[in-house]
Design an enzyme around this catalytic site. Structure first.
Site, PDB file in Angstrom:
ATOM      1  N   SER A  10       0.814  -1.222   0.000  1.00 37.47           N
ATOM      2  CA  SER A  10       0.000   0.000   0.000  1.00 37.47           C
ATOM      3  C   SER A  10       0.841   1.263   0.000  1.00 37.47           C
ATOM      4  O   SER A  10       0.376   2.325  -0.434  1.00 37.47           O
ATOM      5  CB  SER A  10      -0.953   0.001   1.203  1.00 37.47           C
ATOM      6  OG  SER A  10      -0.228  -0.030   2.408  1.00 37.47           O
ATOM      7  N   SER A  11       2.096   1.173   0.464  1.00 34.61           N
ATOM      8  CA  SER A  11       2.947   2.364   0.544  1.00 34.61           C
ATOM      9  C   SER A  11       4.405   1.937   0.663  1.00 34.61           C
ATOM     10  O   SER A  11       4.726   0.747   0.709  1.00 34.61           O
ATOM     11  CB  SER A  11       2.556   3.220   1.755  1.00 34.61           C
ATOM     12  OG  SER A  11       2.734   2.487   2.966  1.00 34.61           O
ATOM     13  N   GLY A  12       5.288   2.924   0.708  1.00 35.37           N
ATOM     14  CA  GLY A  12       6.699   2.687   1.007  1.00 35.37           C
ATOM     15  C   GLY A  12       7.410   1.752   0.060  1.00 35.37           C
ATOM     16  O   GLY A  12       7.241   1.794  -1.160  1.00 35.37           O
ATOM     17  N   ASP A  50      -4.061 -10.326   4.469  1.00 35.28           N
ATOM     18  CA  ASP A  50      -3.657 -10.062   5.848  1.00 35.28           C
ATOM     19  C   ASP A  50      -2.739 -11.210   6.260  1.00 35.28           C
ATOM     20  O   ASP A  50      -3.196 -12.342   6.441  1.00 35.28           O
ATOM     21  CB  ASP A  50      -4.882  -9.997   6.761  1.00 35.28           C
ATOM     22  CG  ASP A  50      -4.533  -9.720   8.215  1.00 35.28           C
ATOM     23  OD1 ASP A  50      -3.330  -9.734   8.559  1.00 35.28           O
ATOM     24  OD2 ASP A  50      -5.467  -9.495   9.011  1.00 35.28           O
ATOM     25  N   SER A 124      14.414  -7.491   6.074  1.00 37.91           N
ATOM     26  CA  SER A 124      14.840  -7.427   7.469  1.00 37.91           C
ATOM     27  C   SER A 124      15.482  -6.072   7.746  1.00 37.91           C
ATOM     28  O   SER A 124      15.239  -5.098   7.036  1.00 37.91           O
ATOM     29  CB  SER A 124      15.810  -8.582   7.768  1.00 37.91           C
ATOM     30  OG  SER A 124      16.125  -8.621   9.142  1.00 37.91           O
ATOM     31  N   TYR A 138      10.991  -4.644  17.918  1.00 34.50           N
ATOM     32  CA  TYR A 138      11.190  -4.720  16.469  1.00 34.50           C
ATOM     33  C   TYR A 138      12.448  -5.523  16.144  1.00 34.50           C
ATOM     34  O   TYR A 138      12.432  -6.401  15.274  1.00 34.50           O
ATOM     35  CB  TYR A 138      11.300  -3.313  15.891  1.00 34.50           C
ATOM     36  CG  TYR A 138      11.568  -3.281  14.408  1.00 34.50           C
ATOM     37  CD1 TYR A 138      10.592  -3.669  13.500  1.00 34.50           C
ATOM     38  CD2 TYR A 138      12.794  -2.845  13.916  1.00 34.50           C
ATOM     39  CE1 TYR A 138      10.834  -3.632  12.135  1.00 34.50           C
ATOM     40  CE2 TYR A 138      13.050  -2.797  12.558  1.00 34.50           C
ATOM     41  CZ  TYR A 138      12.062  -3.194  11.670  1.00 34.50           C
ATOM     42  OH  TYR A 138      12.311  -3.163  10.321  1.00 34.50           O
ATOM     43  N   ALA A 140      13.843  -7.828  17.856  1.00 35.49           N
ATOM     44  CA  ALA A 140      13.623  -9.248  18.143  1.00 35.49           C
ATOM     45  C   ALA A 140      12.898  -9.942  17.001  1.00 35.49           C
ATOM     46  O   ALA A 140      13.217 -11.077  16.638  1.00 35.49           O
ATOM     47  CB  ALA A 140      12.840  -9.408  19.446  1.00 35.49           C
ATOM     48  N   LYS A 142      12.989  -9.096  13.846  1.00 35.85           N
ATOM     49  CA  LYS A 142      13.881  -9.197  12.694  1.00 35.85           C
ATOM     50  C   LYS A 142      15.001 -10.210  12.951  1.00 35.85           C
ATOM     51  O   LYS A 142      15.455 -10.894  12.031  1.00 35.85           O
ATOM     52  CB  LYS A 142      14.456  -7.826  12.337  1.00 35.85           C
ATOM     53  CG  LYS A 142      13.406  -6.852  11.810  1.00 35.85           C
ATOM     54  CD  LYS A 142      12.630  -7.446  10.635  1.00 35.85           C
ATOM     55  CE  LYS A 142      11.604  -6.500  10.058  1.00 35.85           C
ATOM     56  NZ  LYS A 142      10.834  -7.105   8.942  1.00 35.85           N
TER      57      LYS A 142
END
Length: 267
Positions: A10-12, A50, A124, A138, A140, A142
Site C-alpha cells: 500500500s505504501s513505502g 492479511d 529485514s 522490532y 527481536a 527481525k
C-alpha cells in the site's frame, strides 16, 4: 519474466517494488490488507491479504497461482521499553513480522518445490544484529526472521529454491507512520535522549525507490545471496556492532545516552 508476489504494497518499499518490478516486465501480484489502496498500480493482480490471518493467506495464494518469487515486505514496528507494550500488541507484531513470512512460505513453497525453482526475499533490518534500548521488540522480530531465513536457505538449496535476507538501514519511507510508540514515565529521559541521538546521527536515508532497485537488480541477476544490503549502509551498521566486544558496545551506548554517568542517576 517472473511472477512475483509482494506483501505490504500500500505504501513505502512495497509500493516502490511493485512499480520497479512491473516496469522491468515482471508479472507482479501486489497485496495489502486493503486491496483498494492498490487500485492505481500497474500490476497483473491486486489482492487483499492479511499475513496474520491463515484463511486470508490461503485465499490469496490460491488466486495468485504459480508464484516464482515471494517478497515478504509487510511489517511494522513498536518503539518502547521492553515492559511497556501490551502483550496483545506484541503478539500482533510477531504475528505480522515473523509468523507472517512463515505463513506465506508455507502457502507458496509447495508450488515452488513442485516446479523445482523459486526464491523468497525476506525484508529485514540491521536492527536484527544491533538491538538497543526501546528498539527491542522490532529488533527481536527481525532477529527471528533472520534466523528462519538462514535455516530456509539450507533447507531449500537442494530443491532449487533460494532464500535471501534483505538487510535495511535507514530508509525514507512511510514505515515510520506505521510505528506504534508506547511511552512509560520511568523511561521518559531515555526516550527523549534516544530520539535526540537518532536525529543527530541520522545520515541521508535511502529512498524506497533505491531499495526497490537494489532488490530488483538481485532478482534480475538470478540466484540471490544469503544477505543483500538493501540500502547500501545495512552491512556497515551491523559491522559497527559486531566489530565491538559486548563491554565496549554497552559502555559506549550508555555513555552516549547518559554522558553525566549512571552513578549520577542512581545515587
Amino acid at each position: 519474466m517472473a511472477r512475483i508476489l509482494v506483501t505490504g504494497c500500500s505504501s513505502g518499499i512495497g509500493r516502490a517494488l511493485v512499480m520497479e518490478l512491473s516496469q522491468r516486465g515482471h508479472d507482479v501480484v501486489a497485496t495489502a490488507r486493503r486491496a483498494e489502496t492498490l487500485a492505481d498500480l500497474p500490476v497483473a493482480l491486486a489482492l487483499s491479504l492479511d499475513v496474520t490471518d491463515d484463511a486470508s493467506v490461503a485465499a490469496a495464494a490460491q488466486v495468485a497461482g504459480d508464484v516464482d518469487i515471494l517478497i515478504n515486505n509487510a511489517g511494522f514496528s513498536i518503539w518502547g521499553a521492553v515492559e511497556a507494550p501490551a502483550i496483545a500488541d506484541l503478539e500482533r507484531l510477531f504475528s505480522t513480522n515473523v509468523l507472517g513470512p512463515i505463513r506465506m512460505a508455507k502457502a507458496l513453497l509447495p508450488g515452488m518445490r513442485a516446479r523445482g525453482r523459486g526464491a523468497i526475499y525476506n525484508i529485514s533490518s540491521a536492527a536484527a544484529k544491533r538491538s538497543t534500548g526501546l528498539l527491542g521488540h522490532y529488533a527481536a522480530t527481525k532477529a527471528a526472521l533472520d534466523a528462519y531465513t538462514d535455516a530456509l536457505r539450507i533447507e531449500l538449496a537442494p530443491l532449487g529454491i533460494a532464500a535471501c535476507t534483505v538487510v535495511l538501514g535507514a530508509v525514507e519511507s512511510s514505515f515510520g507512520d506505521n510505528r506504534t510508540d508506547v511511552s512509560m514515565d520511568a523511561y521518559a529521559l531515555l526516550e527523549e535522549r534516544a530520539r535526540a541521538r537518532i536525529a543527530a546521527s541520522r545520515k541521508a536515508p535511502a529512498t524506497a525507490q533505491q531499495v526497490a532497485s537494489r532488490i530488483a537488480d538481485a532478482i534480475d541477476a538470478g540466484r540471490p545471496p544469503l544477505r543483500l544490503d538493501g540500502t547500501g549502509d545495512g552491512f556497515a551498521l551491523i559491522a559497527q556492532r559486531t566489530g565491538q566486544d559486548d563491554e565496549s558496545w554497552e559502555a559506549g551506548t550508555l555513555a552516549g545516552l547518559f554522558p553525566e554517568g549512571l552513578a549520577a542517576r542512581t545515587g
